[in-house]
Scaffold this motif. Structure first.
Motif, PDB file in Angstrom:
ATOM      1  N   SER A 128       0.815  -1.214   0.000  1.00  0.00           N
ATOM      2  CA  SER A 128       0.000   0.000   0.000  1.00  0.00           C
ATOM      3  C   SER A 128       0.850   1.265   0.000  1.00  0.00           C
ATOM      4  CB  SER A 128      -0.928   0.015   1.223  1.00  0.00           C
ATOM      5  OG  SER A 128      -0.175  -0.060   2.426  1.00  0.00           O
ATOM      6  N   HIS A 129       2.146   1.129   0.243  1.00  0.00           N
ATOM      7  CA  HIS A 129       3.026   2.309   0.294  1.00  0.00           C
ATOM      8  C   HIS A 129       4.440   1.873  -0.065  1.00  0.00           C
ATOM      9  CE1 HIS A 129       4.706   6.126   1.523  1.00  0.00           C
ATOM     10  NE2 HIS A 129       5.564   5.486   2.295  1.00  0.00           N
ATOM     11  N   LEU A 130       5.141   2.751  -0.762  1.00  0.00           N
ATOM     12  CA  LEU A 130       6.541   2.524  -1.104  1.00  0.00           C
ATOM     13  C   LEU A 130       7.384   3.614  -0.480  1.00  0.00           C
ATOM     14  CD1 LEU A 130       6.242   1.573  -4.905  1.00  0.00           C
ATOM     15  CD2 LEU A 130       6.506   0.018  -2.954  1.00  0.00           C
ATOM     16  N   ALA A 131       8.329   3.218   0.359  1.00  0.00           N
ATOM     17  CA  ALA A 131       9.225   4.191   0.983  1.00  0.00           C
ATOM     18  C   ALA A 131      10.118   4.826  -0.076  1.00  0.00           C
ATOM     19  CB  ALA A 131      10.071   3.513   2.058  1.00  0.00           C
ATOM     20  N   THR A 147       2.161  -4.796 -10.378  1.00  0.00           N
ATOM     21  CA  THR A 147       0.760  -4.976 -10.727  1.00  0.00           C
ATOM     22  C   THR A 147      -0.030  -5.621  -9.591  1.00  0.00           C
ATOM     23  OG1 THR A 147       1.440  -5.278 -13.023  1.00  0.00           O
ATOM     24  CG2 THR A 147      -0.776  -5.963 -12.456  1.00  0.00           C
ATOM     25  N   GLN A 148      -1.298  -5.217  -9.480  1.00  0.00           N
ATOM     26  CA  GLN A 148      -2.268  -5.824  -8.565  1.00  0.00           C
ATOM     27  C   GLN A 148      -1.783  -5.768  -7.118  1.00  0.00           C
ATOM     28  OE1 GLN A 148      -4.129  -9.218 -10.303  1.00  0.00           O
ATOM     29  NE2 GLN A 148      -5.072  -9.881  -8.391  1.00  0.00           N
ATOM     30  N   ASN A 149      -1.557  -4.534  -6.658  1.00  0.00           N
ATOM     31  CA  ASN A 149      -1.287  -4.280  -5.262  1.00  0.00           C
ATOM     32  C   ASN A 149      -2.334  -3.279  -4.766  1.00  0.00           C
ATOM     33  OD1 ASN A 149       1.418  -5.554  -4.100  1.00  0.00           O
ATOM     34  ND2 ASN A 149       1.753  -5.139  -6.260  1.00  0.00           N
ATOM     35  N   SER A 150      -2.034  -2.567  -3.707  1.00  0.00           N
ATOM     36  CA  SER A 150      -2.986  -1.612  -3.115  1.00  0.00           C
ATOM     37  C   SER A 150      -2.373  -0.226  -2.988  1.00  0.00           C
ATOM     38  CB  SER A 150      -3.449  -2.122  -1.736  1.00  0.00           C
ATOM     39  OG  SER A 150      -4.051  -3.390  -1.828  1.00  0.00           O
ATOM     40  N   LEU A 151      -1.557   0.159  -3.954  1.00  0.00           N
ATOM     41  CA  LEU A 151      -0.901   1.461  -3.917  1.00  0.00           C
ATOM     42  C   LEU A 151      -1.922   2.563  -4.176  1.00  0.00           C
ATOM     43  CD1 LEU A 151       2.300   0.560  -5.966  1.00  0.00           C
ATOM     44  CD2 LEU A 151       2.103   0.771  -3.485  1.00  0.00           C
ATOM     45  N   HIS A 152      -1.928   3.584  -3.300  1.00  0.00           N
ATOM     46  CA  HIS A 152      -2.846   4.719  -3.444  1.00  0.00           C
ATOM     47  C   HIS A 152      -2.161   5.936  -4.061  1.00  0.00           C
ATOM     48  CE1 HIS A 152      -6.237   2.948  -1.221  1.00  0.00           C
ATOM     49  NE2 HIS A 152      -5.291   2.353  -0.491  1.00  0.00           N
ATOM     50  N   SER A 153      -0.876   6.080  -3.812  1.00  0.00           N
ATOM     51  CA  SER A 153      -0.137   7.237  -4.340  1.00  0.00           C
ATOM     52  C   SER A 153       1.334   6.868  -4.432  1.00  0.00           C
ATOM     53  CB  SER A 153      -0.324   8.462  -3.444  1.00  0.00           C
ATOM     54  OG  SER A 153       0.174   8.207  -2.129  1.00  0.00           O
ATOM     55  N   LEU A 154       2.082   7.687  -5.156  1.00  0.00           N
ATOM     56  CA  LEU A 154       3.518   7.490  -5.327  1.00  0.00           C
ATOM     57  C   LEU A 154       4.240   8.797  -5.046  1.00  0.00           C
ATOM     58  CD1 LEU A 154       3.536   5.426  -8.655  1.00  0.00           C
ATOM     59  CD2 LEU A 154       3.838   4.524  -6.343  1.00  0.00           C
ATOM     60  N   GLU A 155       5.330   8.710  -4.311  1.00  0.00           N
ATOM     61  CA  GLU A 155       6.167   9.881  -4.093  1.00  0.00           C
ATOM     62  C   GLU A 155       7.104  10.074  -5.278  1.00  0.00           C
ATOM     63  OE1 GLU A 155       8.100  10.148  -0.353  1.00  0.00           O
ATOM     64  OE2 GLU A 155       6.424   9.276   0.764  1.00  0.00           O
ATOM     65  N   SER A 156       7.469  11.320  -5.502  1.00  0.00           N
ATOM     66  CA  SER A 156       8.279  11.641  -6.676  1.00  0.00           C
ATOM     67  C   SER A 156       9.679  11.046  -6.612  1.00  0.00           C
ATOM     68  CB  SER A 156       8.377  13.161  -6.837  1.00  0.00           C
ATOM     69  OG  SER A 156       8.948  13.742  -5.672  1.00  0.00           O
ATOM     70  N   ARG A 157      10.147  10.674  -5.411  1.00  0.00           N
ATOM     71  CA  ARG A 157      11.515  10.159  -5.278  1.00  0.00           C
ATOM     72  C   ARG A 157      11.588   8.640  -5.251  1.00  0.00           C
ATOM     73  NH1 ARG A 157      13.280  12.654   0.214  1.00  0.00           N
ATOM     74  NH2 ARG A 157      11.155  11.992   0.681  1.00  0.00           N
ATOM     75  N   VAL A 158      10.466   7.957  -5.372  1.00  0.00           N
ATOM     76  CA  VAL A 158      10.473   6.524  -5.141  1.00  0.00           C
ATOM     77  C   VAL A 158      11.269   5.760  -6.197  1.00  0.00           C
ATOM     78  CG1 VAL A 158       8.328   6.096  -6.420  1.00  0.00           C
ATOM     79  CG2 VAL A 158       8.973   4.583  -4.534  1.00  0.00           C
ATOM     80  N   PHE A 159      11.301   6.258  -7.438  1.00  0.00           N
ATOM     81  CA  PHE A 159      12.036   5.567  -8.503  1.00  0.00           C
ATOM     82  C   PHE A 159      13.305   6.329  -8.902  1.00  0.00           C
ATOM     83  CE2 PHE A 159       7.475   4.609  -9.246  1.00  0.00           C
ATOM     84  CZ  PHE A 159       7.515   3.255  -8.939  1.00  0.00           C
TER      85      PHE A 159
END
Length: 379
Positions: A128-131, A147-159
């Protein structure tokens, strides 16, 4: 020479142990004068065996519920009910399969033990969240499947730490928006998939940070085809013109465009979006703890710019009826004008004739009197 496989089925290391040319291991004829040589030989063999066992323990650290493959340098930990990343992954791993597990969160530096990773599959977990630093150290990662997780949003620095990324799949999550930048520019990204989410719009700047993308999957989102989606429309037209492939953007709102393809809506139907007030921008937005207040001159959320279709007849029958009625009215007006003209001309002629009649009456007595005078004169 005899070959021994390390780590049995999951091992990657092979060691060899020398044996006697005759095929007999450690078979020596013990003689009184050969004890020093025999002692040295046995000691060397034991040291070699001990070092081999130590190397097996260090280099063949395949997780208990995973399967390691030597030829492809891949580790398959799928469908094992894992709730976290295994801690004893082999450092030479290039492909890590973690799909169909129950991993809820990924801490920062979660993959520091596998710096050579090129493919990471996290399909069908419970993320649901990526640090921000979760993928730190994966400088060679090329394929990432979330694919097919529960992510609601992404931070700009995650990738931000994935400069070699070529394929990113974020499909079938609960993403309601994407940031303007995800750590780009992504000069190597060729596949970007966000279908089956809750997206209403995508910033054009995000797509412009992917100059080499060729496959784009955007279908099955909550696309709001108002003025804010005009930038996406223009970018997609250019993208397709250059040979890109996409699956389509189908409008969900407003009601007048529900089910329509964004690329089929004419540009003329879009109105410029209103800009924010300079006073609001200079104020720096809302302060923590403050309540939002209405700003004069700015449209509220219920009055966002909508597409205003040009008025047009409901169908061809109404259009024909309009033309017929207009023709009849014009014909009646023309007949009335013609009748008025005829009446005016007739009235003018009668009036002129009436004026000429009384003026001719006095001349007749004069003619009669003159005739009498000539008749009465002597012959």
């Amino acid at each position: 020479m005899e070959t021994l496989l390390g780590c049995r089925e999951r091992g990657w290391l092979q060691i060899t142990i020398p044996v006697d040319p005759t095929g007999n291991k450690y078979k020596h004829h013990v003689q009184s004068d050969s004890y020093p040589d025999l002692f040295l030989f046995v000691t060397g063999e034991m040291l070699l065996l001990a070092s081999g066992i130590f190397l097996l323990q260090v280099a063949c650290g395949c997780p208990e519920r995973c399967h390691c493959h030597l030829s492809s340098r891949s580790v398959d930990c799928s469908r094992q009910g894992l709730v976290e990343i295994p801690s004893d992954l082999p450092p030479q791993t290039q492909t890590l399969l973690l799909q169909d597990n129950q991993i809820h969160q990924l801490p920062a530096f979660a993959f520091r033990s596998v710096p050579q990773l090129t493919t990471l599959n996290l399909y069908n977990n419970s993320l649901s969240h990526l640090a921000p630093g979760v993928f730190h150290g994966l400088r060679q990662l090329q394929v990432l499947n979330l694919t097919q997780n529960s992510l609601h949003s992404l931070e700009s620095r995650v990738f931000h730490s994935l400069p070699q990324l070529k394929e990113l799949d974020l499909s079938s999550n609960n993403l309601s928006h994407l940031p303007t930048s995800l750590g780009g520019p992504w000069k190597n990204l060729t596949v970007f998939a966000v279908q089956q989410n809750q997206l209403q719009q995508v910033d054009r700047a995000l797509l412009e940070s992917m100059p080499r993308v060729r496959l784009l999957f955007l279908k099955d989102n909550l696309w709001k085809c108002n003025c804010h989606l005009l930038g996406l429309k223009l970018w997609l037209e250019k993208f397709i013109y250059k040979g890109g492939v996409m699956d389509g953007v189908i409008c969900v709102s407003p009601d007048s465009w529900t089910g329509k393809d964004l690329l089929q809506i004419p540009h003329e139907l879009y109105q410029p979006c209103p800009f924010a007030s300079p006073n609001l921008e200079s104020s720096g937005g809302l302060q923590p703890g403050s309540s939002p207040q209405a700003v004069p001159g700015l449209p509220d959320s219920h009055s966002e710019c909508q597409l205003k279709p040009k008025p047009r007849p409901a169908n061809l029958r109404h259009a024909v009826a309009t033309v017929v009625i207009t023709g009849v009215v014009c014909g009646v007006v023309c007949l009335m004008m013609l009748a008025s003209t005829i009446y005016g001309c007739t009235y003018a002629a009668l009036t002129a004739q009436g004026h000429r009649g009384p003026l001719a009456l006095p001349s007749e007595p004069a003619k009669t009197k003159g005739k009498n005078l000539f008749d009465s004169s002597p012959a």
